[in-house]
Design a protein around this motif. Structure first.
Motif, mmCIF file in Angstrom:
data_model
loop_
_atom_site.group_PDB
_atom_site.id
_atom_site.type_symbol
_atom_site.label_atom_id
_atom_site.label_comp_id
_atom_site.label_asym_id
_atom_site.label_seq_id
_atom_site.Cartn_x
_atom_site.Cartn_y
_atom_site.Cartn_z
ATOM 1 N N CYS A 1 3.867 -1.965 -7.648
ATOM 2 C CA CYS A 1 2.454 -1.673 -7.335
ATOM 3 C C CYS A 1 2.287 -0.685 -6.187
ATOM 4 O O CYS A 1 3.121 -0.628 -5.280
ATOM 5 C CB CYS A 1 1.733 -2.971 -6.962
ATOM 6 S SG CYS A 1 1.676 -4.134 -8.319
ATOM 7 N N TRP B 1 -0.420 0.928 -2.993
ATOM 8 C CA TRP B 1 -1.182 0.279 -1.922
ATOM 9 C C TRP B 1 -2.685 0.368 -2.137
ATOM 10 O O TRP B 1 -3.446 -0.263 -1.431
ATOM 11 C CB TRP B 1 -0.819 0.878 -0.549
ATOM 12 C CG TRP B 1 -0.822 2.392 -0.503
ATOM 13 C CD1 TRP B 1 0.273 3.204 -0.578
ATOM 14 C CD2 TRP B 1 -1.950 3.267 -0.384
ATOM 15 N NE1 TRP B 1 -0.099 4.522 -0.524
ATOM 16 C CE2 TRP B 1 -1.468 4.586 -0.393
ATOM 17 C CE3 TRP B 1 -3.328 3.061 -0.245
ATOM 18 C CZ2 TRP B 1 -2.302 5.700 -0.299
ATOM 19 C CZ3 TRP B 1 -4.160 4.163 -0.154
ATOM 20 C CH2 TRP B 1 -3.643 5.464 -0.178
ATOM 21 N N SER C 1 2.965 7.150 -7.521
ATOM 22 C CA SER C 1 2.940 8.614 -7.509
ATOM 23 C C SER C 1 3.784 9.195 -8.645
ATOM 24 O O SER C 1 4.658 8.513 -9.197
ATOM 25 C CB SER C 1 3.489 9.105 -6.171
ATOM 26 O OG SER C 1 4.819 8.642 -6.032
ATOM 27 N N GLU D 1 11.401 9.354 -10.526
ATOM 28 C CA GLU D 1 12.616 8.641 -10.100
ATOM 29 C C GLU D 1 12.909 7.466 -11.035
ATOM 30 O O GLU D 1 14.061 7.191 -11.370
ATOM 31 C CB GLU D 1 12.452 8.142 -8.656
ATOM 32 C CG GLU D 1 12.589 9.247 -7.628
ATOM 33 C CD GLU D 1 12.185 8.812 -6.215
ATOM 34 O OE1 GLU D 1 11.995 9.700 -5.373
ATOM 35 O OE2 GLU D 1 12.041 7.589 -5.971
ATOM 36 N N LEU E 1 0.240 7.076 -13.131
ATOM 37 C CA LEU E 1 0.560 7.918 -11.969
ATOM 38 C C LEU E 1 -0.687 8.621 -11.430
ATOM 39 O O LEU E 1 -1.786 8.144 -11.626
ATOM 40 C CB LEU E 1 1.673 8.889 -12.368
ATOM 41 C CG LEU E 1 2.898 8.208 -13.029
ATOM 42 C CD1 LEU E 1 3.933 9.220 -13.477
ATOM 43 C CD2 LEU E 1 3.519 7.165 -12.110
ATOM 44 N N GLU F 1 -2.931 16.657 -6.073
ATOM 45 C CA GLU F 1 -3.739 15.491 -5.704
ATOM 46 C C GLU F 1 -3.902 15.408 -4.185
ATOM 47 O O GLU F 1 -2.911 15.416 -3.452
ATOM 48 C CB GLU F 1 -3.039 14.224 -6.225
ATOM 49 C CG GLU F 1 -3.847 12.963 -6.055
ATOM 50 C CD GLU F 1 -3.098 11.727 -6.577
ATOM 51 O OE1 GLU F 1 -1.917 11.534 -6.232
ATOM 52 O OE2 GLU F 1 -3.720 10.951 -7.332
HETATM 53 P P1 NAD Z 1 4.218 5.480 -4.352
HETATM 54 O O1 NAD Z 1 4.737 6.158 -5.558
HETATM 55 O O2 NAD Z 1 4.616 5.988 -3.035
HETATM 56 O O3 NAD Z 1 4.612 3.928 -4.385
HETATM 57 C C1 NAD Z 1 4.218 3.081 -5.449
HETATM 58 C C2 NAD Z 1 5.205 1.925 -5.542
HETATM 59 O O4 NAD Z 1 6.437 2.423 -6.065
HETATM 60 C C3 NAD Z 1 5.544 1.283 -4.207
HETATM 61 O O5 NAD Z 1 5.630 -0.127 -4.376
HETATM 62 C C4 NAD Z 1 6.898 1.883 -3.877
HETATM 63 O O6 NAD Z 1 7.677 1.063 -3.031
HETATM 64 C C5 NAD Z 1 7.517 1.989 -5.258
HETATM 65 N N1 NAD Z 1 8.575 2.990 -5.422
HETATM 66 C C6 NAD Z 1 8.633 4.234 -4.902
HETATM 67 N N2 NAD Z 1 9.752 4.856 -5.312
HETATM 68 C C7 NAD Z 1 10.409 3.995 -6.122
HETATM 69 C C8 NAD Z 1 11.633 4.052 -6.842
HETATM 70 N N3 NAD Z 1 12.398 5.144 -6.829
HETATM 71 N N4 NAD Z 1 12.018 2.977 -7.570
HETATM 72 C C9 NAD Z 1 11.250 1.862 -7.608
HETATM 73 N N5 NAD Z 1 10.079 1.742 -6.926
HETATM 74 C C10 NAD Z 1 9.661 2.797 -6.199
HETATM 75 O O7 NAD Z 1 2.617 5.477 -4.520
HETATM 76 P P2 NAD Z 1 1.522 4.960 -3.469
HETATM 77 O O8 NAD Z 1 1.462 5.945 -2.354
HETATM 78 O O9 NAD Z 1 1.728 3.521 -3.158
HETATM 79 O O10 NAD Z 1 0.202 5.058 -4.359
HETATM 80 C C11 NAD Z 1 -0.561 6.203 -4.475
HETATM 81 C C12 NAD Z 1 -0.291 6.904 -5.785
HETATM 82 O O11 NAD Z 1 -0.521 5.999 -6.870
HETATM 83 C C13 NAD Z 1 -1.238 8.060 -6.038
HETATM 84 O O12 NAD Z 1 -0.551 9.167 -6.563
HETATM 85 C C14 NAD Z 1 -2.219 7.505 -7.069
HETATM 86 O O13 NAD Z 1 -2.848 8.499 -7.855
HETATM 87 C C15 NAD Z 1 -1.351 6.605 -7.855
HETATM 88 N N6 NAD Z 1 -2.123 5.582 -8.553
HETATM 89 C C16 NAD Z 1 -2.287 5.687 -9.910
HETATM 90 C C17 NAD Z 1 -3.062 4.762 -10.593
HETATM 91 C C18 NAD Z 1 -3.236 4.847 -12.091
HETATM 92 O O14 NAD Z 1 -3.713 3.872 -12.685
HETATM 93 N N7 NAD Z 1 -2.891 5.953 -12.735
HETATM 94 C C19 NAD Z 1 -3.692 3.726 -9.894
HETATM 95 C C20 NAD Z 1 -3.496 3.638 -8.518
HETATM 96 C C21 NAD Z 1 -2.715 4.581 -7.851
#
Ligand code: NAD
Length: 477
Positions: free
Chosen positions: A147, A149, A227, A233, A249, A381
């Motif tokens: 998930c 944040w 993201s 990844e 994403l 974004e």
């Molecule tokens: P993030 O990608 O930094 O982190 C999301 C989750 O992924 C975190 O729990 C993180 O610890 C985990 N993570 C990161 N790299 C990983 C890896 N290599 N392997 C496994 N887990 C990993 O995103 P964020 O900053 O928490 O959230 C913001 C982003 O989420 C924005 O780009 C937003 O647009 C997107 N988002 C999309 C939706 C949707 O429904 N499309 C909804 C909410 C947020």
């Protein structure tokens, strides 16, 4: 300060690592909780428990599984006010919006409970005599849910509810920045007589514990909301096992305002879609294209409306419209993008800088003009309350500019002409299009992005299908 534990195999436990992650309230900068710094061992223990529990869980009637979802909804409602306060504190989300998220999450569990008696297989016509062809829908198995944040409580439910209803078991990892509501929910789950291992909550870094979850051969499906970089990844990390991925994403949603639009509706729709939760929503309007004949008038009203956005203490009564960004990094990222746009010729009609506040990480609601389609601010974004507004003259030009984007999550059009609406729905290449309203999806829809905005989707019937796989049977008699 609260201390939370992970929930693995039916028990609330610390991490093997004995390390902790501290969680900060982004508005007060106070450390409000600590959660275990989970490691690979924790990920493995949770996955093993989920794998062990899955067969017996799937063997239960769906209506029985749904009973647990209904009880989860009831437990959330019993603590709705406390949960909203916890959510507002871990995210600096304004309290009324936090309350909406908690209430919608309870509804979400109830909504998916309702699917227990509805989802079906198929009976297909055979080419042979005396043959039945059946398509069964079976749970995919063990799900790793990861998930972000920005909607920590709702997105948790978006993964847990369809997984459990379909007969999957799940290991869920919240973002380390906003784990508190998830672990409050874990404490609630611990009070239910759920079989151990059906639902597990672990905490830790994405590249450590998260990576262990997605690379394990025990994991049958990874569902990430996050993201594009994390999605990439995860695609790489799941390649060896060819594990199913469902990825929600980022986005760069266009809002197109046609010459015949009701300007007040358009201004409200775009403002609401830009500043909700401080602009930190994947489907936020991230760029606007406005017909030249109404461009100046729109900008005048829009700029005034963005200037009127009140920001401040998320707990204040009456509540402000907007609160802090999640952290300093996010605030600095927005500022750097706006500064690069200004250096490249853009002009800020309002905002354009970090807000001067005593606490929190606020960014001023910002309207940018003199932008070009090739600028970073129009293509990447922002995830904050800054929006470029560009003019267009022809319908085809507006559609081409909107579609010219690596993301494909949401979009909107503002017009009073039904033909323009229908034509735009045909031409726009996005998973969602909103007409004459703000960008915000319903739980019965299907939230799924095109292009780099993701693979698969969530919510409604199609969101449930993500957790089910087909088995064909050709039965000669
Ligand atoms: P993030 O990608 O930094 O982190 C999301 C989750 O992924 C975190 O729990 C993180 O610890 C985990 N993570 C990161 N790299 C990983 C890896 N290599 N392997 C496994 N887990 C990993 O995103 P964020 O900053 O928490 O959230 C913001 C982003 O989420 C924005 O780009 C937003 O647009 C997107 N988002 C999309 C939706 C949707 O429904 N499309 C909804 C909410 C947020």
């Amino acid at each position: 300060m609260k201390t939370y534990q992970q929930f693995i195999n039916g028990s609330l436990v610390d991490s093997h690592s004995k390390d902790w992650i501290e969680v900060e309230n982004p508005f007060t900068n106070e450390i409000i909780s600590r959660v275990p710094q989970g490691d690979t061992e924790d990920a493995c223990a949770a996955l093993e428990a989920a794998a062990k529990a899955q067969k017996a869980w799937a063997a239960r009637p769906a209506a029985e599984r749904a009973g647990y979802l209904k009880r989860m909804a009831a437990l959330i409602r019993d603590s709705r006010v406390e949960l909203a306060k916890t959510l507002a504190a871990e995210q600096a989300k304004i309290l009324p919006l936090a309350q909406v998220e908690i209430d919608v999450t309870a509804e979400y569990f109830d909504y998916y409970a309702g699917w227990a008696r509805i989802f079906e297989g198929e009976i297909i016509q055979s080419d042979r005599k005396n043959e039945n062809i059946f398509l069964f829908r079976k749970p995919i198995g063990v799900v790793a849910g990861i998930c972000p944040w920005n909607f920590p409580f709702f997105v948790m439910a978006r993964k847990v509810a369809p997984a459990l209803l379909s007969g999957c078991t799940i290991v869920l990892k919240p973002s380390s920045m906003t784990p508190n509501t998830t672990f409050e929910f874990a404490k609630m789950a611990a009070t239910l007589d759920l079989p151990p291992g059906v639902v597990n909550f672990v905490s830790g870094g994405g590249k450590t514990l998260g990576n262990a979850l997605v690379t394990s051969p025990l994991t049958d499906m990874v569902t990430l909301t996050g993201s594009v970089e994390a999605g990439q990844e995860i695609i790489r990390a799941t390649a060896d096992n060819i594990t199913k991925v469902s990825l929600e994403l980022g986005g760069k949603a266009p809002a197109i305002v046609f010459a015949d639009a009701d300007l007040d509706i358009a201004v409200k729709g775009v403002v609401d879609s830009r500043v909700i939760y401080s602009g930190q929503v994947c489907n936020c309007a991230e760029r606007a294209y406005v017909h030249t004949s109404i461009y100046d008038k729109f900008l005048e009203k829009f700029t005034q409306a963005m200037k009127n956005v009140r920001y401040g203490d998320p707990f204040a009564d009456p509540a402000p419209d907007m609160s802090s960004q999640i952290d300093k990094n996010q605030q600095q990222k927005i500022d750097a993008m706006v500064k690069r746009a200004l250096a490249d010729g853009a002009k800020a009609l309002t905002g354009g800088k970090i807000a001067d506040t005593k606490s929190g990480y606020f960014y001023e609601p910002t309207v940018l003009v003199n932008c070009r389609q090739d600028m970073e601010i129009v293509r990447k974004e922002v995830f904050g309350p800054a929006i470029p507004v560009l003019p267009f003259t022809e319908y085809e030009e507006a559609i081409a500019l909107a579609n010219d984007c690596e993301y494909g999550l949401t979009s909107s059009v503002f017009t009073t002409n039904i033909n323009t609406v229908m034509q735009a729905l045909k031409d726009l290449k996005f998973g969602e299009t909103y007409v004459n309203r703000e960008h915000f999806e319903g739980i019965q829809g299907f939230h799924a992005g095109w292009r780099k905005s993701g693979i698969g989707g969530a919510d409604g019937k199609h969101g449930l299908m993500e957790y089910l796989q087909s088995q064909m049977a050709y039965i000669q008699f």
